[in-house]
Scaffold this active site. Structure first.
Site, PDB file in Angstrom:
ATOM      1  N   SER A 388       0.815  -1.209   0.000  1.00 42.00           N
ATOM      2  CA  SER A 388       0.000   0.000   0.000  1.00 42.00           C
ATOM      3  C   SER A 388       0.852   1.265   0.000  1.00 42.00           C
ATOM      4  CB  SER A 388      -0.956  -0.041   1.196  1.00 42.00           C
ATOM      5  OG  SER A 388      -1.958   0.926   1.074  1.00 42.00           O
ATOM      6  N   LYS A 413      -0.522  -4.226  -3.370  1.00 41.24           N
ATOM      7  CA  LYS A 413      -1.837  -3.692  -3.004  1.00 41.24           C
ATOM      8  C   LYS A 413      -1.961  -2.296  -3.620  1.00 41.24           C
ATOM      9  CE  LYS A 413      -4.839  -2.524   0.899  1.00 41.24           C
ATOM     10  NZ  LYS A 413      -4.907  -1.058   0.782  1.00 41.24           N
TER      11      LYS A 413
END
Length: 498
Positions: A388, A413
């Site tokens: 992320s 991600k």
């Protein structure tokens, strides 16, 4: 002006006529322009009304906290009325409100406008019918989770108020408690102290690594997990908590017949730092000392950029000539914090990340014109646990030519979530956008492959790695740091990055 004629009405089955019916009408025109008002059946008391203007205002705030993403002004405006039977079980009725609240936020901001190719309005009706006869809040919440699971996105989810409190502690970087890290032993289940934050109430009370927690405020902790015990230890500043401890060796075996002791510990504001740093020094053949600044970032909390800035300034003052930024096993956090950290290392107005909204529009997020704190050579360490915001930062530094990536391919991600606190204290995570790296590389389910592959023999994930007495020895034994130092030497021989 709202058009009532075009409003689809969801009338859920009412069994006895005495059931109260609550209905909600609201107009949608993007996350920023919501005007909502409740229209209830005559027999619905005032306390059954929902403040939907606040709900969608919170959605926009949550969105801004995750990333700078604009909602298309061309979003279709429509009026929607939702009517539903009010459960006689008060705790289920509360979850009914949460269901409608969550459903509305998903409808407005979820990245996939097809909602995984299903009729999202009908999904609310179906879930409300399933929830109506239930008797407990837990069972009702499971219906919300079930509804969200049909979206096919594991990152869009709802968490309980207690879970959200823990999430906020990690994001805010502060908690009210005693400053102790605990974890159950895998075999025995006993709650053992991992470490105490230096200078915290627990540290001052003489609690040590390896101590077993037996009771909290006179109640046995048997059967509690680490989070459950942590909840009992937290509390308002100025209050106290009594903890009964038993001495246990690091191996888990008792060194002698222990005498349990009780300590009364005051609760204070505890500052949690996501960052740790040190300077790795090497004496060169010519007698000079080479200094590499090592910075490990474990999460992207609200304080991450500020702490990074302070650490870099301090190391610059100490004559550091190169840097290693360790993002291994950093699962992410606040996207905004990742972008702010990138600006510490970059000059100008580079693109930091590209976002793709629910309509497929790509929006580059550029940094404000600023000047990097240092132009010294930089290596970023990543691995399969870097996800992320870690991938956003690594991509920004790599694609803009500022850093070399060393390690293992990242998690992959490439989605951004907004986080909204709901009326009952729970929180809804919604995937609101996808992102690509500045060079338009796909990240989601692909990850970022580093320039130089390296897998260390072992990576110490413990909280106290950089605080340990043998920290420099631990770092010197990390093969990926050795590779990073070699890459820095190569960069220095070519001249500093600009």
């Amino acid at each position: 002006m709202e058009s009532r004629a075009s409003a689809p009405l969801h009338k859920l089955p009412l069994k006895p006529s005495s059931h109260r019916l609550s209905s909600t009408t609201f107009r949608t025109n993007g996350a920023k322009n919501l005007s909502k008002n409740l229209k209830a059946a005559p027999n619905v008391p005032a306390d059954e009304k929902f403040d939907f203007a606040r709900i969608l205002k919170n959605a926009a705030v949550g969105l801004a906290a995750a990333a700078v993403i604009s909602t298309s002004p061309a979003a279709l405006a429509e009026s929607l009325t939702v009517a539903f039977p009010v459960s006689r079980a008060s705790e289920v009725n509360t979850v009914q409100r949460t269901l409608v609240e969550a459903w509305g936020l998903i409808r407005e901001t979820f990245v996939d406008p097809t909602f995984n190719h299903q009729d999202w309005d009908s999904k609310l009706e179906q879930t409300m019918v399933e929830m109506f006869p239930l008797k407990s809040a837990d069972a009702a919440y499971s219906k919300i989770s079930g509804m969200l699971s049909t979206l096919g996105d594991p990152f869009t989810r709802i968490i309980s108020p207690k879970e959200y409190q823990s999430f906020r502690i990690g994001s805010d970087g502060n908690l009210q408690g005693v400053g102790i890290f605990i974890n159950p032993e895998p075999n025995s289940g006993r709650l053992v102290v991992l470490s105490c934050i230096e200078g915290s109430p627990a540290d001052r009370a003489g609690i040590h690594e390896g101590d077993e927690i037996v009771e909290i405020n006179g109640e046995s902790v048997k059967g509690l997990d680490g989070e459950g015990a942590a909840q009992k230890l937290r509390g308002r500043v100025g209050t106290t908590v009594t903890v009964k401890l038993s001495n246990v060796s690091q191996q888990g075996s008792r060194t002698s017949v222990p005498t349990p002791r009780e300590v009364k510990i005051p609760r204070e504001v505890i500052r949690l730092s996501p960052l740790s740093s040190t300077i790795i020094s090497h004496k060169l053949n010519d007698g000079q000392v080479s200094k590499t600044g090592y910075v490990r970032l474990s999460a992207f909390s609200q304080t991450a950029a500020m702490e990074m800035e302070n650490a870099v300034k301090e190391m610059e003052n100490q004559g550091v000539q190169s840097y290693i930024l360790d993002l291994r096993n950093n699962p992410g956090g606040l996207v905004r914090a990742g972008l702010e950290v990138a600006e510490i290392w970059l000059d100008g107005n580079w693109t930091l990340v590209n976002t793709i909204d629910r309509d497929g529009n790509m929006l580059p997020i550029n940094m404000a014109k600023s000047r990097a704190l240092t132009h010294d050579p930089l290596v970023v360490l990543v691995n399969e646990g870097s996800a992320s915001a870690s991938e956003i930062l690594a991509g920004a530094l790599h694609d803009n030519g500022r850093a070399i990536l060393v390690g293992h391919k990242t998690f992959g991600k490439g989605k951004i979530q907004s986080v909204t606190e709901l009326d009952d204290g729970s929180a809804l995570f919604i995937t609101v956008a996808k992102y690509l790296s500045p060079a338009l590389h796909e990240i989601d389910q692909v990850g970022i492959t580093p320039d130089v592959q390296c897998t260390p023999d072992s990576l110490n994930n413990s909280i106290g790695l950089i605080q340990s007495k043998d920290r420099k020895k631990e770092l010197e034994m990390d093969s990926c740091i050795m590779v990073a130092e070699h890459e820095l030497e190569v960069q220095q021989s070519k001249g500093a990055a600009s």
